[in-house]
Design a protein around this motif. Structure first.
Motif, mmCIF file in Angstrom:
data_model
loop_
_atom_site.group_PDB
_atom_site.id
_atom_site.type_symbol
_atom_site.label_atom_id
_atom_site.label_comp_id
_atom_site.label_asym_id
_atom_site.label_seq_id
_atom_site.Cartn_x
_atom_site.Cartn_y
_atom_site.Cartn_z
ATOM 1 N N PHE A 170 0.654 4.527 -5.142
ATOM 2 C CA PHE A 170 0.325 5.695 -4.329
ATOM 3 C C PHE A 170 -0.432 5.275 -3.075
ATOM 4 N N LEU A 171 -1.405 4.372 -3.238
ATOM 5 C CA LEU A 171 -2.165 3.894 -2.074
ATOM 6 C C LEU A 171 -1.265 3.139 -1.102
ATOM 7 N N SER A 172 -0.366 2.342 -1.624
ATOM 8 C CA SER A 172 0.547 1.593 -0.759
ATOM 9 C C SER A 172 1.429 2.532 0.061
ATOM 10 N N LYS A 173 1.909 3.604 -0.562
ATOM 11 C CA LYS A 173 2.746 4.567 0.161
ATOM 12 C C LYS A 173 1.950 5.343 1.200
ATOM 13 N N GLN A 174 0.642 5.422 1.000
ATOM 14 C CA GLN A 174 -0.215 6.108 1.971
ATOM 15 C C GLN A 174 -0.595 5.195 3.131
ATOM 16 N N GLY A 175 -0.125 3.950 3.126
ATOM 17 C CA GLY A 175 -0.462 3.009 4.186
ATOM 18 C C GLY A 175 -1.764 2.278 3.942
ATOM 19 N N ALA A 219 -5.015 -1.068 -2.027
ATOM 20 C CA ALA A 219 -4.273 -1.251 -3.277
ATOM 21 C C ALA A 219 -4.435 -2.680 -3.793
ATOM 22 N N LEU A 220 -4.388 -3.655 -2.887
ATOM 23 C CA LEU A 220 -4.582 -5.046 -3.291
ATOM 24 C C LEU A 220 -5.985 -5.253 -3.849
ATOM 25 N N ALA A 221 -6.981 -4.648 -3.197
ATOM 26 C CA ALA A 221 -8.355 -4.751 -3.694
ATOM 27 C C ALA A 221 -8.476 -4.119 -5.080
ATOM 28 N N LEU A 222 -7.772 -3.012 -5.294
ATOM 29 C CA LEU A 222 -7.770 -2.366 -6.612
ATOM 30 C C LEU A 222 -7.181 -3.296 -7.668
ATOM 31 N N TYR A 223 -6.056 -3.925 -7.351
ATOM 32 C CA TYR A 223 -5.427 -4.850 -8.298
ATOM 33 C C TYR A 223 -6.328 -6.046 -8.608
#
Length: 124
Positions: free
Chosen positions: A49-54, A59-63
């Motif tokens: 979802f974060l990746s699709k929001q730009g 998202a990488l930090a979340l992973y």
């Protein structure tokens, strides 16, 4: 295909059978597996979802944060197991807190998977 996997005569190891039955024979094991699967699916879904929001960097930090938390959880589990084998109960409370945190993360992931769908559908 080798059919005598647990028999020593066929080159197998009978301890594997004992370990598998020990691991899969407890309901707590299935509860933890279910919670981990739920958390992993929730984190991946939120990251997508974060990746699709730009916000791919977020998202990488979340992973990466999730991978670090999994490593800490595994380390705590190993320390608790070693302490309990020696009769020391000092790590049991820490592991209980980690399990409670895992349960809360599973609830949050479930909430995201159920209620976050509305936000994902609205952004399409």
């Amino acid at each position: 295909m080798q059919e005598n996997f647990f028999e020593t005569g066929g080159g197998g190891d009978p301890l594997w059978g004992q370990h598998i039955m020990w691991l899969l024979g407890y309901p707590e094991t299935w509860a933890y597996i279910g919670m981990w699967v739920l958390v992993i699916v929730g984190v991946v879904s939120f990251g997508r979802f974060l990746s699709k929001q730009g916000r791919a960097v977020l998202a990488l930090a979340l992973y990466l944060a999730f991978a670090a938390l999994v490593a800490i959880y595994i380390w705590l589990f190993m320390q608790t197991r070693l302490a309990l084998v020696e009769g020391d109960l000092s790590w049991a409370r820490t592991m209980g807190l980690a399990n409670s945190s895992l349960f809360l993360a599973a609830i949050a992931s479930l909430g995201w998977l159920i209620f976050g769908r509305r936000q994902r559908d609205q952004t399409r």
